[in-house]
Design a protein around this motif. Structure first.
Motif, PDB file in Angstrom:
ATOM      1  N   VAL A   1       0.851  -1.184   0.000  1.00 21.58           N
ATOM      2  CA  VAL A   1       0.000   0.000   0.000  1.00 21.58           C
ATOM      3  C   VAL A   1       0.889   1.236   0.000  1.00 21.58           C
ATOM      4  CG1 VAL A   1      -0.160   0.076   2.521  1.00 21.58           C
ATOM      5  CG2 VAL A   1      -1.996   1.069   1.135  1.00 21.58           C
ATOM      6  N   GLN A   2       0.386   2.311  -0.563  1.00 20.29           N
ATOM      7  CA  GLN A   2       1.128   3.565  -0.551  1.00 20.29           C
ATOM      8  C   GLN A   2       0.996   4.256   0.796  1.00 20.29           C
ATOM      9  OE1 GLN A   2      -0.225   5.866  -3.950  1.00 20.29           O
ATOM     10  NE2 GLN A   2       1.485   5.120  -5.181  1.00 20.29           N
ATOM     11  N   ALA A   3       1.987   5.071   1.113  1.00 20.23           N
ATOM     12  CA  ALA A   3       1.933   5.850   2.346  1.00 20.23           C
ATOM     13  C   ALA A   3       0.647   6.675   2.386  1.00 20.23           C
ATOM     14  CB  ALA A   3       3.150   6.756   2.442  1.00 20.23           C
ATOM     15  N   GLY A   4       0.032   6.700   3.558  1.00 20.42           N
ATOM     16  CA  GLY A   4      -1.228   7.395   3.718  1.00 20.42           C
ATOM     17  C   GLY A   4      -2.445   6.516   3.506  1.00 20.42           C
ATOM     18  N   GLY A   5      -2.221   5.328   2.975  1.00 15.71           N
ATOM     19  CA  GLY A   5      -3.312   4.402   2.711  1.00 15.71           C
ATOM     20  C   GLY A   5      -3.692   3.586   3.928  1.00 15.71           C
ATOM     21  N   SER A   6      -4.591   2.626   3.690  1.00 17.68           N
ATOM     22  CA  SER A   6      -5.129   1.791   4.765  1.00 17.68           C
ATOM     23  C   SER A   6      -5.062   0.321   4.382  1.00 17.68           C
ATOM     24  CB  SER A   6      -6.592   2.174   5.058  1.00 17.68           C
ATOM     25  OG  SER A   6      -6.694   3.506   5.491  1.00 17.68           O
ATOM     26  N   LEU A   7      -4.979  -0.512   5.385  1.00 17.50           N
ATOM     27  CA  LEU A   7      -5.088  -1.956   5.225  1.00 17.50           C
ATOM     28  C   LEU A   7      -5.812  -2.504   6.437  1.00 17.50           C
ATOM     29  CD1 LEU A   7      -1.625  -3.361   3.997  1.00 17.50           C
ATOM     30  CD2 LEU A   7      -3.805  -3.481   2.782  1.00 17.50           C
TER      31      LEU A   7
ATOM     32  N   PHE B   1       1.596  -8.005  16.945  1.00 17.27           N
ATOM     33  CA  PHE B   1       2.990  -7.592  16.980  1.00 17.27           C
ATOM     34  C   PHE B   1       3.479  -7.447  15.546  1.00 17.27           C
ATOM     35  CE2 PHE B   1       4.311  -8.140  21.443  1.00 17.27           C
ATOM     36  CZ  PHE B   1       3.183  -8.777  21.934  1.00 17.27           C
ATOM     37  N   ARG B   2       4.614  -6.805  15.387  1.00 17.16           N
ATOM     38  CA  ARG B   2       5.223  -6.718  14.061  1.00 17.16           C
ATOM     39  C   ARG B   2       6.731  -6.802  14.192  1.00 17.16           C
ATOM     40  NH1 ARG B   2       3.824  -0.358  12.658  1.00 17.16           N
ATOM     41  NH2 ARG B   2       5.376   0.599  14.068  1.00 17.16           N
TER      42      ARG B   2
ATOM     43  N   THR C   1       6.168  -0.794   7.675  1.00 18.60           N
ATOM     44  CA  THR C   1       6.520  -1.992   6.916  1.00 18.60           C
ATOM     45  C   THR C   1       7.123  -3.050   7.831  1.00 18.60           C
ATOM     46  OG1 THR C   1       6.886  -0.764   4.860  1.00 18.60           O
ATOM     47  CG2 THR C   1       7.979  -2.897   5.070  1.00 18.60           C
ATOM     48  N   ALA C   2       6.520  -4.235   7.824  1.00 15.75           N
ATOM     49  CA  ALA C   2       6.953  -5.320   8.711  1.00 15.75           C
ATOM     50  C   ALA C   2       6.104  -6.554   8.432  1.00 15.75           C
ATOM     51  CB  ALA C   2       6.804  -4.925  10.173  1.00 15.75           C
TER      52      ALA C   2
ATOM     53  N   VAL D   1       3.267  -6.702   5.483  1.00 18.05           N
ATOM     54  CA  VAL D   1       2.707  -5.390   5.149  1.00 18.05           C
ATOM     55  C   VAL D   1       3.855  -4.520   4.657  1.00 18.05           C
ATOM     56  CG1 VAL D   1       1.648  -3.290   6.043  1.00 18.05           C
ATOM     57  CG2 VAL D   1       0.795  -5.538   6.774  1.00 18.05           C
ATOM     58  N   THR D   2       3.693  -3.985   3.456  1.00 13.90           N
ATOM     59  CA  THR D   2       4.715  -3.124   2.875  1.00 13.90           C
ATOM     60  C   THR D   2       4.091  -1.788   2.500  1.00 13.90           C
ATOM     61  OG1 THR D   2       5.903  -5.037   1.984  1.00 13.90           O
ATOM     62  CG2 THR D   2       6.460  -2.878   1.075  1.00 13.90           C
TER      63      THR D   2
END
Length: 125
Positions: free
Chosen positions: A12-18, A37-38, A91-92, A121-122
Protein backbone atom coordinates in the motif's frame (compact mmCIF):
# COMPACT_ATOMS: atom_id res chain seq x y z
CA UNK A 1 -4.63 -25.40 21.67
CA UNK A 2 -5.25 -22.40 19.43
CA UNK A 3 -4.16 -22.08 15.81
CA UNK A 4 -3.95 -18.61 14.31
CA UNK A 5 -3.93 -17.60 10.65
CA UNK A 6 -3.38 -13.99 9.60
CA UNK A 7 -4.54 -12.51 6.30
CA UNK A 8 -4.96 -9.15 4.63
CA UNK A 9 -1.37 -8.02 4.25
CA UNK A 10 -0.06 -6.47 1.07
CA UNK A 11 1.47 -3.44 -0.58
CA UNK A 12 0.00 0.00 0.00
CA UNK A 13 1.13 3.56 -0.55
CA UNK A 14 1.93 5.85 2.35
CA UNK A 15 -1.23 7.39 3.72
CA UNK A 16 -3.31 4.40 2.71
CA UNK A 17 -5.13 1.79 4.77
CA UNK A 18 -5.09 -1.96 5.22
CA UNK A 19 -7.16 -4.29 7.34
CA UNK A 20 -5.64 -7.44 8.78
CA UNK A 21 -7.59 -10.41 10.06
CA UNK A 22 -6.55 -13.25 12.31
CA UNK A 23 -8.75 -16.32 12.29
CA UNK A 24 -8.48 -18.68 15.24
CA UNK A 25 -9.38 -22.30 15.57
CA UNK A 26 -10.63 -23.81 18.78
CA UNK A 27 -13.67 -23.24 20.93
CA UNK A 28 -11.80 -21.26 23.59
CA UNK A 29 -10.90 -18.25 21.44
CA UNK A 30 -13.15 -15.96 23.48
CA UNK A 31 -11.14 -16.69 26.62
CA UNK A 32 -7.86 -15.38 25.16
CA UNK A 33 -6.45 -11.90 25.06
CA UNK A 34 -5.37 -11.25 21.48
CA UNK A 35 -2.36 -9.20 20.52
CA UNK A 36 -0.76 -7.90 17.35
CA UNK A 37 2.99 -7.59 16.98
CA UNK A 38 5.22 -6.72 14.06
CA UNK A 39 8.80 -7.35 13.11
CA UNK A 40 10.83 -5.50 10.51
CA UNK A 41 14.06 -6.93 9.10
CA UNK A 42 16.92 -6.60 11.57
CA UNK A 43 14.64 -5.33 14.34
CA UNK A 44 13.09 -6.86 17.43
CA UNK A 45 9.46 -7.89 17.53
CA UNK A 46 7.41 -4.81 18.41
CA UNK A 47 4.10 -4.64 20.25
CA UNK A 48 1.33 -3.09 18.15
CA UNK A 49 -1.98 -3.63 19.96
CA UNK A 50 -3.91 -5.92 22.24
CA UNK A 51 -7.57 -6.50 22.95
CA UNK A 52 -8.72 -8.27 26.07
CA UNK A 53 -10.82 -11.42 25.98
CA UNK A 54 -14.23 -9.72 26.08
CA UNK A 55 -13.11 -6.85 23.91
CA UNK A 56 -13.59 -4.32 26.67
CA UNK A 57 -10.03 -3.03 26.85
CA UNK A 58 -7.59 -2.18 24.09
CA UNK A 59 -4.04 -0.92 24.30
CA UNK A 60 -1.69 0.32 21.60
CA UNK A 61 1.98 0.86 21.01
CA UNK A 62 3.00 4.51 20.92
CA UNK A 63 3.99 4.36 17.27
CA UNK A 64 0.51 3.32 16.09
CA UNK A 65 -1.73 5.06 18.60
CA UNK A 66 -4.44 7.06 16.86
CA UNK A 67 -3.87 5.30 13.52
CA UNK A 68 -4.54 1.61 14.21
CA UNK A 69 -7.64 0.02 15.73
CA UNK A 70 -7.90 -3.51 17.10
CA UNK A 71 -11.24 -5.28 17.38
CA UNK A 72 -12.58 -8.80 17.71
CA UNK A 73 -15.64 -10.85 16.89
CA UNK A 74 -15.79 -13.79 19.27
CA UNK A 75 -18.69 -15.33 17.37
CA UNK A 76 -16.41 -15.55 14.31
CA UNK A 77 -13.25 -16.43 16.24
CA UNK A 78 -11.53 -13.50 14.55
CA UNK A 79 -9.48 -10.51 15.61
CA UNK A 80 -8.90 -7.54 13.33
CA UNK A 81 -6.37 -4.77 12.95
CA UNK A 82 -7.49 -1.73 10.98
CA UNK A 83 -4.47 0.30 9.91
CA UNK A 84 -4.94 3.85 8.66
CA UNK A 85 -2.52 6.63 7.68
CA UNK A 86 0.14 4.06 7.01
CA UNK A 87 3.78 5.12 6.94
CA UNK A 88 6.82 3.45 5.37
CA UNK A 89 8.06 2.68 8.88
CA UNK A 90 4.99 0.47 9.38
CA UNK A 91 6.52 -1.99 6.92
CA UNK A 92 6.95 -5.32 8.71
CA UNK A 93 5.63 -8.82 9.10
CA UNK A 94 2.56 -8.61 11.30
CA UNK A 95 1.72 -11.41 13.72
CA UNK A 96 -1.31 -12.09 15.85
CA UNK A 97 -0.85 -13.88 19.15
CA UNK A 98 -2.99 -15.28 21.94
CA UNK A 99 -2.45 -15.07 25.68
CA UNK A 100 -4.63 -16.79 28.27
CA UNK A 101 -3.51 -14.37 30.97
CA UNK A 102 -0.91 -11.69 31.61
CA UNK A 103 1.55 -12.46 34.39
CA UNK A 104 3.55 -9.43 33.33
CA UNK A 105 3.05 -6.79 30.67
CA UNK A 106 0.70 -7.19 27.72
CA UNK A 107 3.36 -5.73 25.41
CA UNK A 108 5.85 -8.51 26.18
CA UNK A 109 5.80 -11.15 23.43
CA UNK A 110 6.81 -13.81 25.96
CA UNK A 111 3.37 -13.40 27.57
CA UNK A 112 1.75 -14.91 24.47
CA UNK A 113 1.46 -18.65 24.00
CA UNK A 114 0.18 -19.03 20.46
CA UNK A 115 1.34 -17.22 17.33
CA UNK A 116 0.28 -17.05 13.72
CA UNK A 117 2.64 -17.39 10.80
CA UNK A 118 2.59 -13.68 10.00
CA UNK A 119 1.50 -11.56 7.06
CA UNK A 120 3.69 -9.05 5.22
CA UNK A 121 2.71 -5.39 5.15
CA UNK A 122 4.71 -3.12 2.87
CA UNK A 123 4.16 0.63 2.76
CA UNK A 124 5.77 2.47 -0.13
CA UNK A 125 6.75 6.13 0.07
Amino acid sequence: QVQLVESGGGLVQAGGSLSLSCAASGRTFSSYHMGWFRQAPGKEREFVAVITWRGINTYYGDSVKGRFTVSRDNAKNTVYLQMNSLKPEDTAVYYCAAASRFGGSYNDPYEYTYWGQGTQVTVSS
